[in-house]
Scaffold this motif. Structure first.
Motif, mmCIF file in Angstrom:
data_model
loop_
_atom_site.group_PDB
_atom_site.id
_atom_site.type_symbol
_atom_site.label_atom_id
_atom_site.label_comp_id
_atom_site.label_asym_id
_atom_site.label_seq_id
_atom_site.Cartn_x
_atom_site.Cartn_y
_atom_site.Cartn_z
ATOM 1 N N GLY A 179 0.802 -1.219 0.000
ATOM 2 C CA GLY A 179 0.000 0.000 0.000
ATOM 3 C C GLY A 179 0.834 1.268 0.000
ATOM 4 N N VAL A 180 1.935 1.256 -0.784
ATOM 5 C CA VAL A 180 2.826 2.417 -0.856
ATOM 6 C C VAL A 180 3.017 2.799 -2.327
ATOM 7 C CG1 VAL A 180 3.997 1.779 1.298
ATOM 8 C CG2 VAL A 180 4.955 1.031 -0.899
ATOM 9 N N PRO A 181 3.482 4.018 -2.618
ATOM 10 C CA PRO A 181 3.703 4.427 -4.007
ATOM 11 C C PRO A 181 4.811 3.638 -4.687
ATOM 12 C CG PRO A 181 3.732 6.324 -2.523
ATOM 13 C CD PRO A 181 3.727 5.098 -1.659
ATOM 14 N N HIS A 182 4.692 3.520 -5.999
ATOM 15 C CA HIS A 182 5.718 2.874 -6.821
ATOM 16 C C HIS A 182 6.336 3.911 -7.755
ATOM 17 C CE1 HIS A 182 6.710 0.876 -10.779
ATOM 18 N NE2 HIS A 182 7.615 0.397 -9.959
ATOM 19 N N GLY A 183 7.655 3.903 -7.876
ATOM 20 C CA GLY A 183 8.367 4.767 -8.801
ATOM 21 C C GLY A 183 9.240 3.940 -9.726
ATOM 22 N N GLU A 184 9.195 4.262 -11.017
ATOM 23 C CA GLU A 184 9.955 3.522 -12.022
ATOM 24 C C GLU A 184 11.000 4.443 -12.646
ATOM 25 O OE1 GLU A 184 9.124 0.959 -16.097
ATOM 26 O OE2 GLU A 184 7.475 2.015 -15.141
ATOM 27 N N GLN A 185 12.262 4.152 -12.388
ATOM 28 C CA GLN A 185 13.329 5.010 -12.888
ATOM 29 C C GLN A 185 13.361 5.083 -14.405
ATOM 30 O OE1 GLN A 185 17.096 4.091 -11.054
ATOM 31 N NE2 GLN A 185 16.329 4.518 -9.010
ATOM 32 N N ASP A 186 13.008 4.013 -15.100
ATOM 33 C CA ASP A 186 12.984 4.062 -16.566
ATOM 34 C C ASP A 186 12.035 5.159 -17.057
ATOM 35 O OD1 ASP A 186 14.851 2.110 -17.267
ATOM 36 O OD2 ASP A 186 13.370 0.499 -17.309
ATOM 37 N N ALA A 187 10.900 5.309 -16.403
ATOM 38 C CA ALA A 187 9.919 6.320 -16.816
ATOM 39 C C ALA A 187 10.468 7.733 -16.632
ATOM 40 C CB ALA A 187 8.624 6.152 -16.030
ATOM 41 N N ASN A 206 6.313 7.842 -21.802
ATOM 42 C CA ASN A 206 6.366 9.110 -22.519
ATOM 43 C C ASN A 206 6.215 8.972 -24.035
ATOM 44 O OD1 ASN A 206 6.897 10.515 -20.023
ATOM 45 N ND2 ASN A 206 8.938 9.632 -20.119
ATOM 46 N N GLY A 207 5.341 8.056 -24.448
ATOM 47 C CA GLY A 207 5.079 7.857 -25.866
ATOM 48 C C GLY A 207 6.060 6.939 -26.575
ATOM 49 N N ASN A 208 7.048 6.429 -25.865
ATOM 50 C CA ASN A 208 8.055 5.563 -26.487
ATOM 51 C C ASN A 208 7.535 4.138 -26.653
ATOM 52 O OD1 ASN A 208 10.137 7.548 -26.599
ATOM 53 N ND2 ASN A 208 10.413 7.289 -24.398
ATOM 54 N N ARG A 209 7.900 3.546 -27.785
ATOM 55 C CA ARG A 209 7.543 2.161 -28.080
ATOM 56 C C ARG A 209 8.784 1.452 -28.613
ATOM 57 N NH1 ARG A 209 3.029 5.096 -28.760
ATOM 58 N NH2 ARG A 209 1.030 4.129 -28.330
ATOM 59 N N GLU A 210 8.889 0.176 -28.289
ATOM 60 C CA GLU A 210 10.002 -0.606 -28.829
ATOM 61 C C GLU A 210 9.705 -0.977 -30.282
ATOM 62 O OE1 GLU A 210 11.719 -2.702 -24.808
ATOM 63 O OE2 GLU A 210 10.456 -3.906 -26.110
#
Length: 183
Positions: A26-34, A112-116
Motif C-alpha cells: 500500500g505504498v507508491p511505486h516509482g519507475e526510474q525508466d519512466a 512518454n510515448g516511447n515504443r520498442e
C-alpha cells in the motif's frame, strides 16, 4: 520495510515485482525508466533525473525500481531494503526476448510515448545486446556496491518462483521489518 529499491538486470522483472510489492504494502511505486526515457527515447538530463529520484525518495514509504548508477547514491541511501533479482541468464534472456517481441508486435507504449521497434532490438544498441553487456557484469559488481550501503536489508531472490513465494508471504501488517540501524 518502508523504503524499498528493486534492482536486477534488464528483463529480470524489476518493475513487475516492484508494482506488485507496492500494491501489497500500500505504498507508491516509482519507475526510474519512466523518469529517464523522455519522448523520442531522449535521455533525461542527469540533474533532472536525479531530482525526480530525490523527490520520490523523500517520501516516508515507497517502492522504486531501477539500476541507474547516476542516482544510486540517492535511492540506496534513503532506502531501508533492497530487493535484488539475481536470476540465471537463460531465465532472464527468455523473459526479455518474449517481452521485447510482445511489446514490439503490440506497439505497447512504455514511457512518454516511447515504443520498442523490433528492428531496433537486434542491433548492438538494442535491449538484447544490452542484456549481454550487463547481466554478468552486474552479478559481479553488485556485492561490492551493496557493501557501500551497510544499512540496507538485502533480499536476494534467485528465481521467479522464489520471488513469487517471498512476495506472497508479505502483508502490510506482517511485512518484515529491517534491523535497526547501528548507532
Amino acid at each position: 520495510m518502508r523504503r524499498i529499491v528493486v534492482i536486477g538486470t534488464t528483463g529480470s522483472g524489476k518493475t513487475t515485482l516492484a508494482r506488485a510489492l507496492a500494491g501489497r504494502l500500500g505504498v507508491p511505486h516509482g519507475e526510474q525508466d519512466a523518469w529517464n526515457h523522455l519522448p523520442g527515447w531522449q535521455e533525461a538530463p542527469r540533474e533532472a533525473f536525479r531530482a525526480r529520484v530525490a523527490a520520490f525518495a523523500a517520501g516516508d514509504a515507497w517502492v522504486m525500481d531501477g539500476n541507474y548508477s547516476k542516482a544510486r547514491d540517492i535511492g540506496w541511501a534513503r532506502a531501508d531494503t533492497l530487493i535484488w533479482l539475481d536470476y540465471p541468464a537463460p531465465v532472464v534472456f527468455g523473459r526479455l526476448l518474449r517481452r521485447t517481441l510482445r511489446r514490439s508486435l503490440t506497439r505497447e507504449e512504455l514511457w512518454n510515448g516511447n515504443r520498442e521497434r523490433l528492428s531496433a532490438q537486434f542491433t548492438r544498441d538494442g535491449i538484447l545486446a544490452w542484456f549481454f553487456r550487463t547481466h554478468w557484469k552486474r552479478r559481479r559488481e553488485t556485492p561490492a556496491l551493496l557493501a557501500a550501503y551497510p544499512h540496507l536489508r538485502v533480499v536476494r531472490l534467485r528465481s521467479p518462483g522464489e520471488a513469487a513465494r517471498w512476495l506472497a508471504s508479505l502483508t502490510p501488517e506482517a511485512a518484515p521489518v529491517p534491523p535497526p540501524r547501528p548507532a
